[in-house]
Design an enzyme around this catalytic site. Sequence first.
Site, short mmCIF file in Angstrom:
data_model
loop_
_atom_site.label_atom_id
_atom_site.label_comp_id
_atom_site.label_asym_id
_atom_site.label_seq_id
_atom_site.Cartn_x
_atom_site.Cartn_y
_atom_site.Cartn_z
N GLU A 1 -22.75 1.85 6.80
CA GLU A 1 -22.05 0.77 6.11
C GLU A 1 -21.95 0.74 4.71
O GLU A 1 -23.10 0.82 4.19
CB GLU A 1 -22.72 -0.48 6.67
CG GLU A 1 -21.90 -1.97 6.35
CD GLU A 1 -22.71 -3.12 6.87
OE1 GLU A 1 -23.64 -2.97 7.69
OE2 GLU A 1 -22.41 -4.10 6.22
N LYS B 1 -29.99 -9.97 10.08
CA LYS B 1 -29.36 -8.53 10.38
C LYS B 1 -29.49 -7.93 9.16
O LYS B 1 -29.43 -6.87 8.73
CB LYS B 1 -27.77 -8.91 10.76
CG LYS B 1 -27.10 -7.62 11.09
CD LYS B 1 -26.14 -7.18 10.11
CE LYS B 1 -25.51 -5.97 10.33
NZ LYS B 1 -24.81 -5.29 9.33
N ASP C 1 -38.47 5.05 14.99
CA ASP C 1 -37.85 4.44 16.19
C ASP C 1 -37.52 3.13 15.84
O ASP C 1 -38.24 2.25 15.71
CB ASP C 1 -39.00 4.26 17.05
CG ASP C 1 -38.18 3.78 18.40
OD1 ASP C 1 -37.32 3.12 18.66
OD2 ASP C 1 -38.88 4.14 19.53
N HIS D 1 -18.25 -6.09 -1.24
CA HIS D 1 -18.21 -5.34 -0.03
C HIS D 1 -17.08 -4.58 0.00
O HIS D 1 -17.06 -3.43 0.47
CB HIS D 1 -18.54 -6.15 1.04
CG HIS D 1 -18.73 -5.37 2.55
ND1 HIS D 1 -19.72 -4.87 2.88
CD2 HIS D 1 -17.85 -5.21 3.38
CE1 HIS D 1 -19.78 -4.40 4.00
NE2 HIS D 1 -18.50 -4.65 4.34
#
Length: 429
Positions: A82, A269, A285, A383
């Site tokens: 991203e 998030k 992990d 962004h």
Amino acid sequence: MKTSRISGFYNMTVEERRKLLHEMGFLTAEDLNTISNRSSLDLETADHMIENVVGTYELPLGLGLNFLINDKDYVIPMVIEEASVVASASHIARIVRESGGFRTEATERVMIGQIQVVGCPDFLEAKEAILRQKQTLIEAANNAYPSIVTRGGGAIDLDVRILNEEAGSRFTQMLMVHIYINTCDAMGANIINTMVESLAPVVEDLTNGKVYLRILSNYADRCLARATCIISPQLLRTGDFSGEEVRDGVILAYELAASDPYRAVTHNKGIMNGIDPVVIATGNDWRAVEAGAHAYAARNGTYSSMTVWSKDEEGNLVGELELPMSIGTVGGATRVHPLAKASLEILGVESAKELAQVIVAVGLAQNLGALKALATDGIQKGHMALHSRSVAIAAGATGEMIDIVAEELIKQKQIRVGKAKELVEEYKK
Ligand code: NDP
């Protein structure tokens, strides 16, 4: 002295960045060679890592800059697809650096192993029987994996809960035995699973019940890392927004996430946008870290914000993030994937405890990056400008065409694949 405050890094070519990193002592010659390889993970290694391998899958490895954590400079390897995540983390790290940097701490690395026991004739007696033999069980667990004891870790404690004991419960009554294990620098899945599996026959004897599940818990709430930052408002000034306005906007954004799960999920998030790339870069992990982090965000009964933002008496913005951090600097893929090994070298961390602290500091920075943008210009301005190059590539742009199309998309304020396709066609004429 090693500093992670590297100006102009963004404008350098990939080659120049690698060379500089080597010259500054962040990369050994061997690691420089590894990251310069077109395919760092060879097929033979990949074929031994998982099953049914047909290839390898690459993602960009970028560097978060400017991080000063407990007075030590860190360059942060981040693997992510991203756009704008790495830039945003580095931007906030520079601001926090000017306010003295991040302060972090971590608990001992105590992970949890679970043993499920059903069918005990007398659950209370079964619980007591296990507790009476606590020391013996801890010793037996350690005998099943003596090397971790030699390393200074091993099983250290044990407790037992009875689940579903209330009359009318729709679930089967069962005992849950928890073993607390210090896994030192390993995430510890194999150590824990070996220990709990070895205890199963003894637990069955003691309880007259039957053991089913024997596995670690990813809710690693005794393996926590915590980061804080205190930022003077003048460092937050952005465009027409005063530092105080930005600070108050950030606190309001936090209060929203703390009061509304719909917002909290997106807020969190954004925190994981910073955490996962470091977890992935170091071969850890990320599913384990994700699961533990989100569960911890609901530890008070309602899913809420992972971070806390407030203002201190001098008007500074204060940020805090505490999360379970079940990662390692040994074991798993950390020493198998060549880029994970190189990433650990770039970070220069000496223990899993140190890595855990770096990761939460990045999560805190990432959260502030998002909240600062949301509380001012909105997320799209920064962004989409950074995303424009991906849009250009998705539309078929290659080579020098990528930057030309991306710039045109920004100029026309239309960062869409459809528009990019039109521009690519025009360019090709
Ligand atoms: P490994 O078993 O690969 O490595 C851990 C071993 O490294 C230790 O047992 C120890 O063995 C050795 N070691 C060397 N130096 C140290 C040190 N300083 N501190 C601690 N150990 C050291 O890895 P893990 O057990 O950590 O397992 C991690 C993997 O397990 C992850 O990749 C994860 O995906 C996977 N996994 C996750 C599960 C989950 O999250 N639910 C379930 C099952 C697997 P020795 O002392 O013998 O040298």
